[in-house]
Design a protein around this motif. Structure first.
Motif, PDB file in Angstrom:
ATOM      1  N   CYS A  65       0.614  -1.176   0.320  1.00 50.82           N
ATOM      2  CA  CYS A  65       0.172   0.099   0.072  1.00 50.82           C
ATOM      3  C   CYS A  65       0.679   1.538   0.519  1.00 50.82           C
ATOM      4  N   LEU A  66       1.374   1.205   0.945  1.00 51.58           N
ATOM      5  CA  LEU A  66       2.688   2.621   0.501  1.00 51.58           C
ATOM      6  C   LEU A  66       3.785   3.009   0.063  1.00 51.58           C
ATOM      7  N   GLY A  67       3.682   1.837  -1.020  1.00 52.08           N
ATOM      8  CA  GLY A  67       4.455   1.620  -2.451  1.00 52.08           C
ATOM      9  C   GLY A  67       3.768   2.277  -3.498  1.00 52.08           C
ATOM     10  N   ALA A  68       2.479   1.655  -3.172  1.00 53.09           N
ATOM     11  CA  ALA A  68       1.818   2.477  -4.995  1.00 53.09           C
ATOM     12  C   ALA A  68       2.150   3.622  -4.302  1.00 53.09           C
ATOM     13  N   LYS A  69       2.295   3.498  -6.063  1.00 53.42           N
ATOM     14  CA  LYS A  69       2.264   5.375  -6.753  1.00 53.42           C
ATOM     15  C   LYS A  69       0.980   5.824  -6.482  1.00 53.42           C
ATOM     16  N   PRO A  70       0.240   7.099  -6.142  1.00 48.27           N
ATOM     17  CA  PRO A  70      -0.883   8.000  -6.068  1.00 48.27           C
ATOM     18  C   PRO A  70      -0.441   8.236  -7.712  1.00 48.27           C
ATOM     19  N   ALA A  71      -2.520   8.591  -7.311  1.00 47.69           N
ATOM     20  CA  ALA A  71      -2.862   8.462  -9.144  1.00 47.69           C
ATOM     21  C   ALA A  71      -2.440  10.050  -9.538  1.00 47.69           C
ATOM     22  N   LYS A  72      -2.178   9.847 -10.593  1.00 47.88           N
ATOM     23  CA  LYS A  72      -1.565  11.568 -11.368  1.00 47.88           C
ATOM     24  C   LYS A  72      -2.873  12.444 -11.171  1.00 47.88           C
ATOM     25  N   ALA A  73      -1.879  13.611 -10.217  1.00 48.79           N
ATOM     26  CA  ALA A  73      -3.187  15.142 -10.003  1.00 48.79           C
ATOM     27  C   ALA A  73      -3.069  15.391 -11.676  1.00 48.79           C
ATOM     28  N   THR A  74      -4.861  15.934 -11.131  1.00 49.54           N
ATOM     29  CA  THR A  74      -5.810  16.744 -12.439  1.00 49.54           C
ATOM     30  C   THR A  74      -4.679  17.671 -12.712  1.00 49.54           C
ATOM     31  N   GLN A  75      -5.275  18.635 -13.780  1.00 43.31           N
ATOM     32  CA  GLN A  75      -4.750  20.101 -13.634  1.00 43.31           C
ATOM     33  C   GLN A  75      -5.380  21.091 -13.054  1.00 43.31           C
ATOM     34  N   GLN A  76      -6.234  20.779 -12.799  1.00 41.97           N
ATOM     35  CA  GLN A  76      -7.699  21.711 -11.455  1.00 41.97           C
ATOM     36  C   GLN A  76      -7.109  21.368 -10.381  1.00 41.97           C
ATOM     37  N   GLU A  77      -6.639  20.108  -9.832  1.00 47.91           N
ATOM     38  CA  GLU A  77      -6.483  20.052  -8.388  1.00 47.91           C
ATOM     39  C   GLU A  77      -4.742  20.422  -7.966  1.00 47.91           C
ATOM     40  N   LYS A  78      -4.126  20.081  -9.614  1.00 42.79           N
ATOM     41  CA  LYS A  78      -2.536  21.713  -9.458  1.00 42.79           C
ATOM     42  C   LYS A  78      -2.911  22.551  -8.902  1.00 42.79           C
ATOM     43  N   MET A  79      -3.687  23.303  -9.793  1.00 46.43           N
ATOM     44  CA  MET A  79      -3.820  24.288  -9.302  1.00 46.43           C
ATOM     45  C   MET A  79      -4.808  24.751  -8.179  1.00 46.43           C
ATOM     46  N   LYS A  80      -5.839  23.501  -7.693  1.00 48.72           N
ATOM     47  CA  LYS A  80      -6.672  24.593  -6.771  1.00 48.72           C
ATOM     48  C   LYS A  80      -5.132  23.928  -5.065  1.00 48.72           C
ATOM     49  N   ALA A  81      -4.799  23.342  -5.792  1.00 47.20           N
ATOM     50  CA  ALA A  81      -3.432  22.931  -4.407  1.00 47.20           C
ATOM     51  C   ALA A  81      -2.413  24.563  -4.227  1.00 47.20           C
ATOM     52  N   CYS A  82      -2.232  24.889  -5.831  1.00 54.04           N
ATOM     53  CA  CYS A  82      -0.961  25.770  -5.425  1.00 54.04           C
ATOM     54  C   CYS A  82      -1.977  27.106  -5.986  1.00 54.04           C
ATOM     55  N   ASN A  83      -3.239  26.856  -5.781  1.00 51.75           N
ATOM     56  CA  ASN A  83      -4.213  28.428  -5.233  1.00 51.75           C
ATOM     57  C   ASN A  83      -3.549  28.421  -3.545  1.00 51.75           C
ATOM     58  N   GLY A  84      -4.034  27.424  -2.714  1.00 49.90           N
ATOM     59  CA  GLY A  84      -4.454  27.698  -1.479  1.00 49.90           C
ATOM     60  C   GLY A  84      -2.972  27.152  -1.073  1.00 49.90           C
ATOM     61  N   GLU A  85      -2.675  27.039  -1.244  1.00 50.12           N
ATOM     62  CA  GLU A  85      -0.825  28.018  -0.951  1.00 50.12           C
ATOM     63  C   GLU A  85       0.206  29.262  -0.960  1.00 50.12           C
ATOM     64  N   ALA A  86      -1.046  29.870  -2.212  1.00 46.41           N
ATOM     65  CA  ALA A  86      -0.498  30.858  -2.798  1.00 46.41           C
ATOM     66  C   ALA A  86      -1.368  31.898  -1.314  1.00 46.41           C
ATOM     67  N   GLY A  87      -2.184  31.319  -1.015  1.00 47.26           N
ATOM     68  CA  GLY A  87      -3.025  32.732  -0.560  1.00 47.26           C
ATOM     69  C   GLY A  87      -2.430  32.069   0.984  1.00 47.26           C
ATOM     70  N   SER A  88      -1.934  30.997   1.261  1.00 49.72           N
ATOM     71  CA  SER A  88      -1.817  30.628   2.586  1.00 49.72           C
ATOM     72  C   SER A  88      -0.619  31.845   3.333  1.00 49.72           C
ATOM     73  N   LYS A  89       0.214  31.926   1.937  1.00 50.49           N
ATOM     74  CA  LYS A  89       1.162  32.833   2.153  1.00 50.49           C
ATOM     75  C   LYS A  89       1.114  33.918   2.038  1.00 50.49           C
ATOM     76  N   GLN A  90      -0.133  34.708   1.722  1.00 52.58           N
ATOM     77  CA  GLN A  90      -0.304  35.561   1.112  1.00 52.58           C
ATOM     78  C   GLN A  90       0.467  36.338   0.541  1.00 52.58           C
ATOM     79  N   LEU A  91       0.665  35.745  -1.078  1.00 52.97           N
ATOM     80  CA  LEU A  91       1.090  36.792  -2.084  1.00 52.97           C
ATOM     81  C   LEU A  91       0.078  37.035  -2.644  1.00 52.97           C
ATOM     82  N   LYS A  92       0.800  38.156  -3.324  1.00 49.62           N
ATOM     83  CA  LYS A  92      -0.289  39.584  -4.356  1.00 49.62           C
ATOM     84  C   LYS A  92       0.280  39.604  -5.399  1.00 49.62           C
ATOM     85  N   GLY A  93       0.198  40.298  -6.839  1.00 48.01           N
ATOM     86  CA  GLY A  93       0.441  40.387  -7.582  1.00 48.01           C
ATOM     87  C   GLY A  93       1.673  40.192  -8.250  1.00 48.01           C
ATOM     88  N   ASP A  94       2.278  40.226  -8.780  1.00 43.59           N
ATOM     89  CA  ASP A  94       3.669  39.290  -9.780  1.00 43.59           C
ATOM     90  C   ASP A  94       4.057  38.327  -9.232  1.00 43.59           C
TER      91      ASP A  94
END
Length: 105
Positions: free
Chosen positions: A61-90
């Protein structure tokens, strides 16, 4: 008297070092591994696996590779991290670009 002074000096120098250390948050990879461990452990519990059977299941179970993330899932994760870091603009645009490129597809 000298041993007392040495002990006090030692206490002040080491005490500052311990106070300065902060508890680090786990990285995304560590968090993912922890979540995977929880999920595998829960599944092994549901199947009532014990001993060698459980060890074999956990290893697989631990050695199994996770399913590839969809573009939407990646966008959501990155957006959440950017929000938690309070990044703005450029800064936010640069972070999002790097995050989306770095995320496994």
């Amino acid at each position: 008297m000298k041993p007392m002074i040495v002990l006090l000096a030692l206490a002040f120098t080491t005490g500052g070092a311990f106070a300065a250390t902060e508890k680090k948050e786990p990285s995304e990879a560590q968090q993912a591994q922890q979540e995977k461990m929880k999920a595998c452990n829960a599944e092994a519990g549901e199947k009532a696996l014990k001993g060698d059977e459980r060890k074999q299941f956990m290893s697989t179970c631990l050695g199994a590779k996770p399913a590839k993330a969809t573009q939407q899932e990646k966008m959501k994760a990155c957006n959440g991290e950017a929000g938690s870091k309070q990044l703005k603009g450029d800064e936010r645009k640069k972070f999002m670009s790097e995050c989306l490129k770095a995320s496994p597809a």
